[in-house]
Design a protein around this motif. Structure first.
Motif, PDB file in Angstrom:
ATOM      1  N   GLN A  22     -31.095  54.722   8.957  1.00  0.00           N
ATOM      2  CA  GLN A  22     -31.953  55.903   8.910  1.00  0.00           C
ATOM      3  C   GLN A  22     -33.332  55.595   8.321  1.00  0.00           C
ATOM      4  O   GLN A  22     -33.935  56.423   7.663  1.00  0.00           O
ATOM      5  N   LEU A  25     -36.309  57.048  12.922  1.00  0.00           N
ATOM      6  CA  LEU A  25     -35.695  58.174  13.619  1.00  0.00           C
ATOM      7  C   LEU A  25     -36.118  58.101  15.082  1.00  0.00           C
ATOM      8  O   LEU A  25     -37.251  58.433  15.422  1.00  0.00           O
ATOM      9  N   TYR A  62     -28.259  59.004  16.256  1.00  0.00           N
ATOM     10  CA  TYR A  62     -29.338  58.717  15.313  1.00  0.00           C
ATOM     11  C   TYR A  62     -30.678  59.302  15.770  1.00  0.00           C
ATOM     12  O   TYR A  62     -31.667  59.202  15.052  1.00  0.00           O
TER      13      TYR A  62
END
Length: 176
Positions: A22, A25, A62
């Motif tokens: 993360q 993005l 994701y």
């Protein structure tokens, strides 16, 4: 993005690790997701249907989904009409960068509101190997990525369906 998915140990592997952690993005639209699904089925990749699904499941969760408006943003003229979806994604998603290996898109560097960078330029500019990156990314199969900040709300256009008889994380992407 495609290279980061298909060639997990390749030169773009840090991108995959970054979105999994993360640190990035990825941005995706209905059109770019459909292009990814289509591209993963190319015979040259020799991916079975379940392998394609696993790769999508390792990427789409994701991503931030961006809804392209009915009247998409104006983009600079592009030699390849199929690349326009990535320009629209970068503009609509307010990408911090569009990262690509596509020569037609790279030729538009400096003509878009966000930088259009090669993977090498991106690694250098955003220090992806050093994990100092706090940006987000949008993806295209060419391999193209668009990166955006995390402030915009997510609009779901791709549905991930978990199979109860499959191991955790194995999903199927389906257009809604």
């Amino acid at each position: 993005m495609l290279s980061a998915l298909v060639f997990a140990g390749g030169r773009l592997a840090p991108l995959r690790l970054a979105w999994q952690a993360q640190r990035l993005l990825p941005l995706v639209s209905r059109a770019t997701a459909a292009e990814l699904i289509r591209t993963l089925a190319y015979p040259k990749f020799k991916l079975a249907a379940h392998e394609q699904e696993e790769l999508l499941a390792d990427y789409l969760p994701y991503c931030k989904t961006v809804r392209i408006p009915a009247l998409p943003p104006a983009t600079p003229p592009c030699r390849d009409a199929f690349d326009v979806i990535f320009l629209e994604l970068a503009l609509t998603g307010k990408a911090d960068a569009l990262v690509t290996g596509d020569k037609d898109l790279l030729s538009l560097a400096g003509k878009l509101a966000c930088p259009i960078l090669s993977a090498e330029q991106f690694f250098h500019s955003f220090d992806i190997d050093g994990w100092s990156l706090a940006q987000s990314i949008a993806v295209s199969p060419a391999p193209t990525f668009a990166f955006s900040n995390r402030s915009a709300p997510q609009v779901v256009e791709i549905q991930l369906v978990k199979y109860p008889d499959q191991p955790r994380g194995r999903c199927r992407a389906a257009n809604r």
